[in-house]
Design a protein around this motif. Structure first.
Motif, PDB file in Angstrom:
ATOM      1  N   UNK B  69       0.828  -1.211   0.000  1.00 29.07           N
ATOM      2  CA  UNK B  69       0.000   0.000   0.000  1.00 29.07           C
ATOM      3  C   UNK B  69       0.860   1.258   0.000  1.00 29.07           C
ATOM      4  N   UNK B  70       2.170   1.072   0.196  1.00 26.72           N
ATOM      5  CA  UNK B  70       3.055   2.227   0.241  1.00 26.72           C
ATOM      6  C   UNK B  70       3.002   2.931   1.585  1.00 26.72           C
ATOM      7  N   UNK B  71       2.263   2.332   2.526  1.00 28.19           N
ATOM      8  CA  UNK B  71       2.089   2.954   3.834  1.00 28.19           C
ATOM      9  C   UNK B  71       3.416   3.101   4.574  1.00 28.19           C
ATOM     10  N   UNK B  72       4.260   2.066   4.487  1.00 30.73           N
ATOM     11  CA  UNK B  72       5.537   2.112   5.194  1.00 30.73           C
ATOM     12  C   UNK B  72       6.396   3.265   4.687  1.00 30.73           C
ATOM     13  N   UNK B  73       6.450   3.398   3.338  1.00 31.54           N
ATOM     14  CA  UNK B  73       7.293   4.436   2.758  1.00 31.54           C
ATOM     15  C   UNK B  73       6.723   5.816   3.088  1.00 31.54           C
ATOM     16  N   UNK B  74       5.401   5.886   3.019  1.00 32.74           N
ATOM     17  CA  UNK B  74       4.733   7.161   3.264  1.00 32.74           C
ATOM     18  C   UNK B  74       4.944   7.630   4.701  1.00 32.74           C
ATOM     19  N   UNK B  75       4.879   6.680   5.644  1.00 37.29           N
ATOM     20  CA  UNK B  75       4.981   7.034   7.051  1.00 37.29           C
ATOM     21  C   UNK B  75       6.419   7.179   7.531  1.00 37.29           C
ATOM     22  N   UNK B  76       7.302   6.335   7.018  1.00 36.92           N
ATOM     23  CA  UNK B  76       8.635   6.240   7.622  1.00 36.92           C
ATOM     24  C   UNK B  76       9.731   6.936   6.824  1.00 36.92           C
ATOM     25  N   UNK B  77       9.421   7.374   5.614  1.00 36.16           N
ATOM     26  CA  UNK B  77      10.434   8.043   4.802  1.00 36.16           C
ATOM     27  C   UNK B  77       9.874   9.369   4.293  1.00 36.16           C
ATOM     28  N   UNK B  78      10.679  10.327   3.935  1.00 38.04           N
ATOM     29  CA  UNK B  78      12.130  10.331   4.134  1.00 38.04           C
ATOM     30  C   UNK B  78      12.491  10.807   5.540  1.00 38.04           C
ATOM     31  N   UNK B  79      13.718  10.527   5.946  1.00 31.36           N
ATOM     32  CA  UNK B  79      14.223  11.054   7.205  1.00 31.36           C
ATOM     33  C   UNK B  79      15.266  12.109   6.856  1.00 31.36           C
ATOM     34  N   UNK B  80      14.979  13.367   7.218  1.00 33.08           N
ATOM     35  CA  UNK B  80      15.936  14.434   6.901  1.00 33.08           C
ATOM     36  C   UNK B  80      16.701  14.831   8.154  1.00 33.08           C
ATOM     37  N   UNK B  86      15.700  19.156  14.556  1.00 34.20           N
ATOM     38  CA  UNK B  86      14.603  19.953  15.090  1.00 34.20           C
ATOM     39  C   UNK B  86      13.818  19.157  16.134  1.00 34.20           C
ATOM     40  N   UNK B  87      13.574  17.857  15.831  1.00 33.26           N
ATOM     41  CA  UNK B  87      12.811  17.033  16.771  1.00 33.26           C
ATOM     42  C   UNK B  87      13.563  16.881  18.081  1.00 33.26           C
ATOM     43  N   UNK B  88      14.867  16.668  17.965  1.00 34.71           N
ATOM     44  CA  UNK B  88      15.671  16.495  19.184  1.00 34.71           C
ATOM     45  C   UNK B  88      15.634  17.779  20.004  1.00 34.71           C
ATOM     46  N   UNK B 105       7.464  12.149  13.454  1.00 37.82           N
ATOM     47  CA  UNK B 105       8.633  13.014  13.351  1.00 37.82           C
ATOM     48  C   UNK B 105       9.859  12.159  13.014  1.00 37.82           C
ATOM     49  N   UNK B 106      10.988  12.837  12.787  1.00 37.07           N
ATOM     50  CA  UNK B 106      12.171  12.130  12.259  1.00 37.07           C
ATOM     51  C   UNK B 106      12.691  11.076  13.238  1.00 37.07           C
ATOM     52  N   UNK B 107      12.639  11.394  14.533  1.00 33.27           N
ATOM     53  CA  UNK B 107      13.144  10.433  15.518  1.00 33.27           C
ATOM     54  C   UNK B 107      12.235   9.204  15.560  1.00 33.27           C
ATOM     55  N   UNK B 109      10.429   8.074  13.098  1.00 27.69           N
ATOM     56  CA  UNK B 109      10.674   7.303  11.874  1.00 27.69           C
ATOM     57  C   UNK B 109      11.908   6.416  12.043  1.00 27.69           C
ATOM     58  N   UNK B 110      12.964   7.033  12.591  1.00 23.06           N
ATOM     59  CA  UNK B 110      14.225   6.313  12.756  1.00 23.06           C
ATOM     60  C   UNK B 110      14.040   5.131  13.705  1.00 23.06           C
ATOM     61  N   UNK B 111      13.346   5.364  14.817  1.00 23.13           N
ATOM     62  CA  UNK B 111      13.145   4.305  15.797  1.00 23.13           C
ATOM     63  C   UNK B 111      12.241   3.200  15.250  1.00 23.13           C
ATOM     64  N   UNK B 112      11.187   3.586  14.510  1.00 19.93           N
ATOM     65  CA  UNK B 112      10.272   2.575  13.971  1.00 19.93           C
ATOM     66  C   UNK B 112      10.982   1.696  12.938  1.00 19.93           C
ATOM     67  N   UNK B 113      11.788   2.349  12.071  1.00 18.72           N
ATOM     68  CA  UNK B 113      12.551   1.563  11.098  1.00 18.72           C
ATOM     69  C   UNK B 113      13.535   0.654  11.842  1.00 18.72           C
ATOM     70  N   UNK B 114      14.167   1.207  12.866  1.00 23.07           N
ATOM     71  CA  UNK B 114      15.130   0.436  13.649  1.00 23.07           C
ATOM     72  C   UNK B 114      14.512  -0.793  14.279  1.00 23.07           C
ATOM     73  N   UNK B 115      13.320  -0.636  14.846  1.00 22.10           N
ATOM     74  CA  UNK B 115      12.717  -1.772  15.545  1.00 22.10           C
ATOM     75  C   UNK B 115      12.214  -2.818  14.553  1.00 22.10           C
ATOM     76  N   UNK B 116      11.785  -2.373  13.363  1.00 17.18           N
ATOM     77  CA  UNK B 116      11.375  -3.348  12.339  1.00 17.18           C
ATOM     78  C   UNK B 116      12.593  -4.178  11.918  1.00 17.18           C
ATOM     79  N   UNK B 117      13.727  -3.486  11.716  1.00 19.80           N
ATOM     80  CA  UNK B 117      14.957  -4.202  11.337  1.00 19.80           C
ATOM     81  C   UNK B 117      15.409  -5.131  12.461  1.00 19.80           C
ATOM     82  N   UNK B 118      15.265  -4.676  13.717  1.00 15.19           N
ATOM     83  CA  UNK B 118      15.668  -5.517  14.852  1.00 15.19           C
ATOM     84  C   UNK B 118      14.812  -6.776  14.906  1.00 15.19           C
TER      85      UNK B 118
END
Lengths: 257, 204
Positions: B69-80, B86-88, B105-107, B109-118
């Motif tokens: 559905x493209x949901x993952x790309x839409x929600x988790x990318x891009x990370x700038x 700014x989020x930090x 937010x960017x953090x 996205x990063x954490x969600x991608x990280x946990x999927x990979x983990x």
């Protein structure tokens, strides 16, 4: 691609204004409720109540299903990695359901290997008869279900050679073992016929020491440690599920690695 | 899918602790019986090998749905990088309320991608230590059986670390909890005190 779960028409955002305070209170209530159920969920994992029978039988049913999956994953031609003889651990690691000081040594001279079930020649075997069969050596990793492992070097006739020699029905489902230390065990025929399944009589080039199964024990490279009974006294070839010591207590029967 | 995964992860983690306790990796570090699923290793193993099917099937369904559905790309990318900074900075100023919870937010996205990979890594290392002979190539790729076992433990620790942060933040921003329990907002809430401009939740 649009999500199939997303409604085609969304309501006007203004409706939220009318219910803003309600939504607010729901959020707070939801937070408390969520916190409570999370706490309850955590409690559940540590509950002291013994496993309910329904849960136990469901888990055992899945474990039996997994035995089938494991049998499918088992490749009879796939050899376990082997190692140089210099890596052999001496002496090997002792592990049983009792302490090493409780080991009752078996007298090799009077020892007999009894045969039963789907075997043509059921005459008992002696140590010297076993030693007269073609011998195979392998240096393999022993992996325990607990997580530890060590490299050991084993020598003895292949179980396949022995089974062929006594005219066993190689299409039967199980090969079962009885031992001097009351540790019944059984394996599937495919594993019994694997080239790295031995009736081991030697470790590291020396006759097996008493604590490690003298005069004969099973050593299979494709199963967990607890599937390797020591001090074997009887072998049966059967189509009736024989179970085993740890299997009766809930461990997986196939236990392939 | 999220709640099936949450329950399964809880089963996998706590039963994993029961298996771990039979032969610890860190000397002297045990999990008390309160934290273990299964009253001893045999039942922890049975829970673990039952839970793995739910984890893998639910996880595959999630990934296939998310990719198709493209949901993952839409929600988790891009990370700038600028978003990340700014989020930090915002978080350090304790500005953690999400105006629109449908946009991560960017953090996040990063954490969600990280946990999927983990989670994917856990399946791979788990397969290696379950069948170290059948998948001996994979085991040597991972650096041997004991290394694969440690990696499986480290993966667990990473996921547990994520869960702690994830649950703490979700409790801090209760709006997200209600959204998750009710199936999620399909529409953005009007920003309070703003000029009444509607924020578009999904760029669909």
């Amino acid at each position: 691609m649009r999500s199939p779960f997303r409604p085609g028409v969304v309501p006007d955002a203004a409706i939220l204004d009318d219910h803003r305070s309600l939504v607010r209170s729901l959020e707070r209530r939801g937070l408390i409720r969520g916190g409570l159920s999370l706490g309850a969920l955590v409690m559940l994992t540590g509950c002291d109540v013994k496993r309910p029978e329904a849960v136990e039988s469901a888990l055992l049913a899945i474990s039996r299903l997994n035995d089938g999956v494991q049998a499918l994953l088992f490749d009879p031609d796939k050899l376990a990695p082997t190692y140089p003889a210099s890596m052999i651990l001496r002496p090997p690691k002792f592990n049983a359901y009792y302490d090493v000081t409780k080991v009752k040594p078996v007298d090799g001279a009077s020892w007999r290997l009894e045969l039963s079930g789907r075997i043509a020649d059921k005459r008992p075997w002696t140590v010297s008869q076993l030693n007269a069969l073609p011998q195979t050596s392998m240096v393999i990793k022993h992996i325990c279900v607990e997580g530890w492992s060590y490299i050991g070097g084993w020598t003895g006739p292949q179980l396949r050679t022995f089974l062929e020699h006594v005219g066993a029905d190689l299409r039967a489902r199980y090969v079962a073992f009885k031992t001097a230390d009351q540790y019944p065990s059984s394996i599937d025929m495919a594993t019994a016929l694997h080239p790295q399944t031995l009736l081991a009589t030697q470790y590291g080039g020396d006759t097996l020491a008493a604590p490690f199964g003298y005069p004969a024990r099973l050593r299979t490279a494709t199963k967990l440690g607890y599937k390797n009974p020591k001090w074997i006294t009887a072998i049966e070839v059967t189509n009736t599920y024989p179970g085993g010591f740890w299997e009766e207590k809930g461990f997986s029967w196939f236990a392939g690695i | 899918m999220h709640w099936v995964n949450a329950a399964t992860m809880l089963v996998m983690i706590t039963s994993g602790w029961g298996i771990y306790d039979d032969d610890v990796i860190i000397r002297g570090f045990h999990f008390s019986s309160f934290w273990r699923l299964g009253d001893w290793a045999a039942w922890s193993l049975n829970w673990h090998f039952a839970g793995m099917w739910v984890l893998v099937i639910n996880g595959l369904a999630y990934l296939i749905y998310g990719l198709a559905t493209g949901r993952l790309r839409e929600r988790l990318l891009p990370i700038r990088m600028s978003d990340l900074i700014r989020t930090v900075v915002d978080t350090l100023h304790l500005k953690i309320a999400h105006e629109d919870i449908t946009v991560y937010n960017a953090v996040q996205k990063l954490l969600y991608i990280g946990v999927i990979l983990a989670a994917i890594a856990q399946v791979v290392t788990g397969l290696a230590i379950w069948k170290p002979v059948q998948f001996s190539g994979l085991v040597s790729l991972l650096g041997g059986f004991q290394t694969a076992r440690v990696l499986h433990f480290v993966g667990m620790a990473a996921i547990v670390g994520f869960v702690i942060v994830h649950v703490a933040l979700a409790l801090l921003v209760p709006k997200t909890l209600w959204a998750m329990l009710s199936g999620g907002p399909c529409l953005a809430v009007r920003g309070e005190g703003s000029e009444g401009q509607l924020q578009q939740g999904h760029p669909t």
